[in-house]
Design a protein around this motif. Structure first.
Motif, PDB file in Angstrom:
ATOM      1  N   ASN A 195       0.790  -1.236   0.000  1.00  0.00           N
ATOM      2  CA  ASN A 195       0.000   0.000   0.000  1.00  0.00           C
ATOM      3  C   ASN A 195       0.826   1.292   0.000  1.00  0.00           C
ATOM      4  O   ASN A 195       0.282   2.355  -0.259  1.00  0.00           O
ATOM      5  N   TYR A 196       2.108   1.238   0.317  1.00  0.00           N
ATOM      6  CA  TYR A 196       2.938   2.456   0.353  1.00  0.00           C
ATOM      7  C   TYR A 196       3.653   2.729  -0.970  1.00  0.00           C
ATOM      8  O   TYR A 196       4.395   3.698  -1.074  1.00  0.00           O
ATOM      9  N   GLN A 197       3.509   1.848  -1.949  1.00  0.00           N
ATOM     10  CA  GLN A 197       4.260   2.022  -3.187  1.00  0.00           C
ATOM     11  C   GLN A 197       3.765   3.252  -3.967  1.00  0.00           C
ATOM     12  O   GLN A 197       2.646   3.739  -3.741  1.00  0.00           O
ATOM     13  N   GLY A 250       7.701  -3.886  -2.849  1.00  0.00           N
ATOM     14  CA  GLY A 250       7.605  -3.478  -1.446  1.00  0.00           C
ATOM     15  C   GLY A 250       9.013  -3.379  -0.933  1.00  0.00           C
ATOM     16  O   GLY A 250       9.895  -2.895  -1.645  1.00  0.00           O
ATOM     17  N   VAL A 251       9.247  -3.864   0.278  1.00  0.00           N
ATOM     18  CA  VAL A 251      10.632  -3.891   0.789  1.00  0.00           C
ATOM     19  C   VAL A 251      11.062  -5.340   1.000  1.00  0.00           C
ATOM     20  O   VAL A 251      10.247  -6.270   0.952  1.00  0.00           O
ATOM     21  N   HIS A 252      12.370  -5.514   1.272  1.00  0.00           N
ATOM     22  CA  HIS A 252      12.978  -6.835   1.190  1.00  0.00           C
ATOM     23  C   HIS A 252      12.305  -7.886   2.074  1.00  0.00           C
ATOM     24  O   HIS A 252      12.051  -9.002   1.644  1.00  0.00           O
ATOM     25  N   PHE A 253      11.982  -7.520   3.345  1.00  0.00           N
ATOM     26  CA  PHE A 253      11.437  -8.551   4.226  1.00  0.00           C
ATOM     27  C   PHE A 253      10.109  -9.091   3.701  1.00  0.00           C
ATOM     28  O   PHE A 253       9.754 -10.240   3.955  1.00  0.00           O
ATOM     29  N   MET A 254       9.375  -8.264   2.964  1.00  0.00           N
ATOM     30  CA  MET A 254       8.077  -8.700   2.435  1.00  0.00           C
ATOM     31  C   MET A 254       8.281  -9.741   1.327  1.00  0.00           C
ATOM     32  O   MET A 254       7.606 -10.782   1.302  1.00  0.00           O
ATOM     33  N   CYS A 293      14.284  -2.422   4.925  1.00  0.00           N
ATOM     34  CA  CYS A 293      13.495  -1.812   5.998  1.00  0.00           C
ATOM     35  C   CYS A 293      14.450  -1.616   7.178  1.00  0.00           C
ATOM     36  O   CYS A 293      14.912  -2.599   7.757  1.00  0.00           O
ATOM     37  N   PRO A 294      14.749  -0.369   7.534  1.00  0.00           N
ATOM     38  CA  PRO A 294      15.700  -0.137   8.624  1.00  0.00           C
ATOM     39  C   PRO A 294      15.288  -0.813   9.929  1.00  0.00           C
ATOM     40  O   PRO A 294      16.145  -1.288  10.676  1.00  0.00           O
ATOM     41  N   MET A 295      13.992  -0.902  10.179  1.00  0.00           N
ATOM     42  CA  MET A 295      13.570  -1.571  11.421  1.00  0.00           C
ATOM     43  C   MET A 295      13.993  -3.042  11.427  1.00  0.00           C
ATOM     44  O   MET A 295      14.430  -3.580  12.450  1.00  0.00           O
ATOM     45  N   ALA A 296      13.874  -3.690  10.260  1.00  0.00           N
ATOM     46  CA  ALA A 296      14.219  -5.120  10.180  1.00  0.00           C
ATOM     47  C   ALA A 296      15.682  -5.358  10.525  1.00  0.00           C
ATOM     48  O   ALA A 296      16.047  -6.433  11.001  1.00  0.00           O
ATOM     49  N   VAL A 339       6.806  -9.329  11.306  1.00  0.00           N
ATOM     50  CA  VAL A 339       7.332  -9.740   9.983  1.00  0.00           C
ATOM     51  C   VAL A 339       8.385  -8.788   9.450  1.00  0.00           C
ATOM     52  O   VAL A 339       9.164  -9.173   8.571  1.00  0.00           O
ATOM     53  N   ASN A 340       8.414  -7.564   9.951  1.00  0.00           N
ATOM     54  CA  ASN A 340       9.450  -6.603   9.560  1.00  0.00           C
ATOM     55  C   ASN A 340      10.778  -7.036  10.204  1.00  0.00           C
ATOM     56  O   ASN A 340      11.286  -6.412  11.136  1.00  0.00           O
ATOM     57  N   SER A 341      11.325  -8.131   9.707  1.00  0.00           N
ATOM     58  CA  SER A 341      12.525  -8.741  10.284  1.00  0.00           C
ATOM     59  C   SER A 341      13.153  -9.629   9.215  1.00  0.00           C
ATOM     60  O   SER A 341      12.490 -10.000   8.238  1.00  0.00           O
ATOM     61  N   PHE A 344      12.473   0.287  16.029  1.00  0.00           N
ATOM     62  CA  PHE A 344      11.382   1.218  15.685  1.00  0.00           C
ATOM     63  C   PHE A 344      11.463   1.543  14.196  1.00  0.00           C
ATOM     64  O   PHE A 344      12.497   1.307  13.550  1.00  0.00           O
ATOM     65  N   CYS A 345      10.388   2.093  13.674  1.00  0.00           N
ATOM     66  CA  CYS A 345      10.377   2.536  12.281  1.00  0.00           C
ATOM     67  C   CYS A 345      10.764   4.016  12.251  1.00  0.00           C
ATOM     68  O   CYS A 345      10.028   4.847  12.810  1.00  0.00           O
ATOM     69  N   PRO A 346      11.854   4.364  11.560  1.00  0.00           N
ATOM     70  CA  PRO A 346      12.271   5.768  11.540  1.00  0.00           C
ATOM     71  C   PRO A 346      11.223   6.694  10.907  1.00  0.00           C
ATOM     72  O   PRO A 346      11.143   7.866  11.254  1.00  0.00           O
ATOM     73  N   THR A 347      10.440   6.148   9.989  1.00  0.00           N
ATOM     74  CA  THR A 347       9.410   6.973   9.334  1.00  0.00           C
ATOM     75  C   THR A 347       8.272   7.268  10.315  1.00  0.00           C
ATOM     76  O   THR A 347       7.902   8.431  10.533  1.00  0.00           O
ATOM     77  N   HIS A 348       7.715   6.234  10.918  1.00  0.00           N
ATOM     78  CA  HIS A 348       6.590   6.455  11.849  1.00  0.00           C
ATOM     79  C   HIS A 348       7.020   7.178  13.123  1.00  0.00           C
ATOM     80  O   HIS A 348       6.214   7.879  13.744  1.00  0.00           O
ATOM     81  N   PRO A 367       0.114   1.252  14.177  1.00  0.00           N
ATOM     82  CA  PRO A 367       0.660   0.920  15.501  1.00  0.00           C
ATOM     83  C   PRO A 367       2.181   1.018  15.601  1.00  0.00           C
ATOM     84  O   PRO A 367       2.717   0.828  16.693  1.00  0.00           O
ATOM     85  N   GLU A 368       2.857   1.313  14.495  1.00  0.00           N
ATOM     86  CA  GLU A 368       4.301   1.594  14.577  1.00  0.00           C
ATOM     87  C   GLU A 368       4.559   3.004  15.120  1.00  0.00           C
ATOM     88  O   GLU A 368       5.709   3.386  15.304  1.00  0.00           O
ATOM     89  N   CYS A 369       3.487   3.779  15.344  1.00  0.00           N
ATOM     90  CA  CYS A 369       3.661   5.138  15.883  1.00  0.00           C
ATOM     91  C   CYS A 369       3.973   5.086  17.372  1.00  0.00           C
ATOM     92  O   CYS A 369       3.684   4.111  18.062  1.00  0.00           O
ATOM     93  N   THR A 391       7.518   9.920   4.912  1.00  0.00           N
ATOM     94  CA  THR A 391       7.804   9.118   3.719  1.00  0.00           C
ATOM     95  C   THR A 391       8.842   8.059   4.072  1.00  0.00           C
ATOM     96  O   THR A 391       9.768   8.336   4.812  1.00  0.00           O
ATOM     97  N   CYS A 392       8.663   6.870   3.517  1.00  0.00           N
ATOM     98  CA  CYS A 392       9.658   5.804   3.683  1.00  0.00           C
ATOM     99  C   CYS A 392      10.463   5.747   2.379  1.00  0.00           C
ATOM    100  O   CYS A 392       9.928   5.322   1.345  1.00  0.00           O
ATOM    101  N   PRO A 393      11.721   6.190   2.384  1.00  0.00           N
ATOM    102  CA  PRO A 393      12.505   6.240   1.137  1.00  0.00           C
ATOM    103  C   PRO A 393      12.598   4.884   0.446  1.00  0.00           C
ATOM    104  O   PRO A 393      12.605   4.805  -0.781  1.00  0.00           O
ATOM    105  N   ASN A 394      12.643   3.813   1.228  1.00  0.00           N
ATOM    106  CA  ASN A 394      12.748   2.474   0.642  1.00  0.00           C
ATOM    107  C   ASN A 394      11.508   2.083  -0.146  1.00  0.00           C
ATOM    108  O   ASN A 394      11.591   1.351  -1.129  1.00  0.00           O
ATOM    109  N   MET A 395      10.366   2.555   0.304  1.00  0.00           N
ATOM    110  CA  MET A 395       9.115   2.232  -0.383  1.00  0.00           C
ATOM    111  C   MET A 395       8.974   2.996  -1.702  1.00  0.00           C
ATOM    112  O   MET A 395       8.095   2.699  -2.492  1.00  0.00           O
ATOM    113  N   LYS A 396       9.844   4.002  -1.906  1.00  0.00           N
ATOM    114  CA  LYS A 396       9.749   4.832  -3.117  1.00  0.00           C
ATOM    115  C   LYS A 396      10.742   4.403  -4.191  1.00  0.00           C
ATOM    116  O   LYS A 396      10.845   5.030  -5.238  1.00  0.00           O
TER     117      LYS A 396
END
Ligand code: 13P
Ligand code: SF4
Length: 302
Positions: free
Chosen positions: A25-27, A60-64, A86-89, A113-115, A171-175, A199-201, A258-263
């Motif tokens: 959904n972020y693409q 998406g990003v790699h973990f997905m 994904c920096p969080m992963a 799953v973000n791992s 944590f997610c740097p974007t959220h 919920p990552e906020c 914005t998540c740079p990786n998703m862009k």
């Protein structure tokens, strides 16, 4: 090439390759427009499990993409942009998790799953933001280890108060950039709008939200709500889908979220991916069996 030409060529190649395009959904809009299925992490995993296609192009990003490969080891899973991580992963390693488990013996490990697959391999069960409460409840134990997202863990713990959560500090740097001040500014500008957040906020942000939802939950909320305006406490890319599906409603993003990786994935890269069958996801067999068990245990909950 024009967008229409890319889309036509992609459709042709999908047939030739027996491929399906899964998109988060972020693409960016041009990639969302190529999707056979657009969704959140849980929905995308479920689609990967169900598809008859031989090739999955994962936007998406790699973990997905790695999770899709875990679920479908016999399929070819391609990532058009393999550098999208994904920096969080990357905030927990398998080695660190092994040490953490030794410090807290007996507590099952619930891993977002973000791992990485290596971290999943050291886990009992995975969860996404859509099912974290259900996953923890299914274990029915007094305490769990939750990695890597401290904020998702904190929010989930509040919904399952009888279980003690031993939290990792990821944590997610974007959220994490979403603050109560940013929300207050948006509410002042759009006083009639509902505020939903992921919920990552941070806890101080989830505390002031009208609803705390996965991106898939936001899609459902946008469809069902009587409110005509919604402020989005998440990555801005989702606004495109929400507006397409609900043209009579307004969706407001927060500045700079914005998540740079998703862009990084573009329509051209999706086309190149199908043309050249690039870039396939590979996982060490030693890791994949154990990581798959943690993902499949989650999917078995429905
Ligand atoms: P969803 O599973 O809610 O789509 O979230 C994935 C993600 O990476 C959020 O930052
Ligand atoms: Fe990772 Fe955050 Fe980007 Fe989601 S938005 S992929 S959690 S960095």
């Amino acid at each position: 090439m024009t967008a229409a030409e890319i889309s036509e060529r992609v459709a042709q190649l999908k047939q030739e390759r027996n491929a399906v395009i899964l998109v988060h959904n972020y693409q960016i809009p041009e990639v969302q427009d190529l999707a056979d299925y657009l969704g959140d992490s849980l929905g995308l995993s479920q689609q990967a499990a169900e598809t008859d296609a031989e090739v999955i192009v994962f936007c998406g990003v790699h973990f997905m993409a790695q999770t899709a490969k875990l679920i479908c080891p016999e399929k070819t899973v391609l990532m058009p942009e393999p550098g999208a991580g994904c920096p969080m992963a990357d905030m927990v390693t398998a080695e660190a998790l092994v040490d953490f488990k030794a410090e807290h013996p007996g507590a099952p490990v619930v891993t977002y799953v973000n791992s990485t697959a290596e971290v999943k391999a050291e886990s009992d069960i995975c969860c996404t933001s859509a099912n974290s409460v259900r996953v923890v409840e299914s274990l029915d134990v007094e305490r769990i280890i939750f990695v890597p997202d401290h904020f998702l863990g904190t929010w989930t713990q509040a919904q399952v108060p009888d279980t003690e959560f031993i939290l990792w500090g990821g944590f997610c740097p974007t959220h994490a950039r979403i603050t109560p001040e940013l929300v207050a500014e948006a509410r002042a500008k759009y006083p009639d709008a509902a505020f939903v957040c992921h919920p990552e906020c941070r806890p101080e942000v989830t505390a002031i939200a009208d609803a705390v939802l996965s991106t898939g939950g936001m899609v459902k909320f946008a469809r069902e709500t009587q409110t005509r305006e919604v402020i989005l406490g998440t990555e801005e890319g989702i606004a495109y889908r929400l507006k397409q599906e609900n043209p009579d409603k307004e969706f407001y993003t927060l500045p700079g979220i914005t998540c740079p990786n998703m862009k990084m994935t573009t329509a051209e890269k999706v086309l190149a991916s199908l043309e050249q069958m690039q870039y396939p996801i590979e996982i060490e067999p030693e890791v994949s069996g154990r990581a798959r068990s943690a993902v499949e245990r989650m999917l078995a909950l429905g």
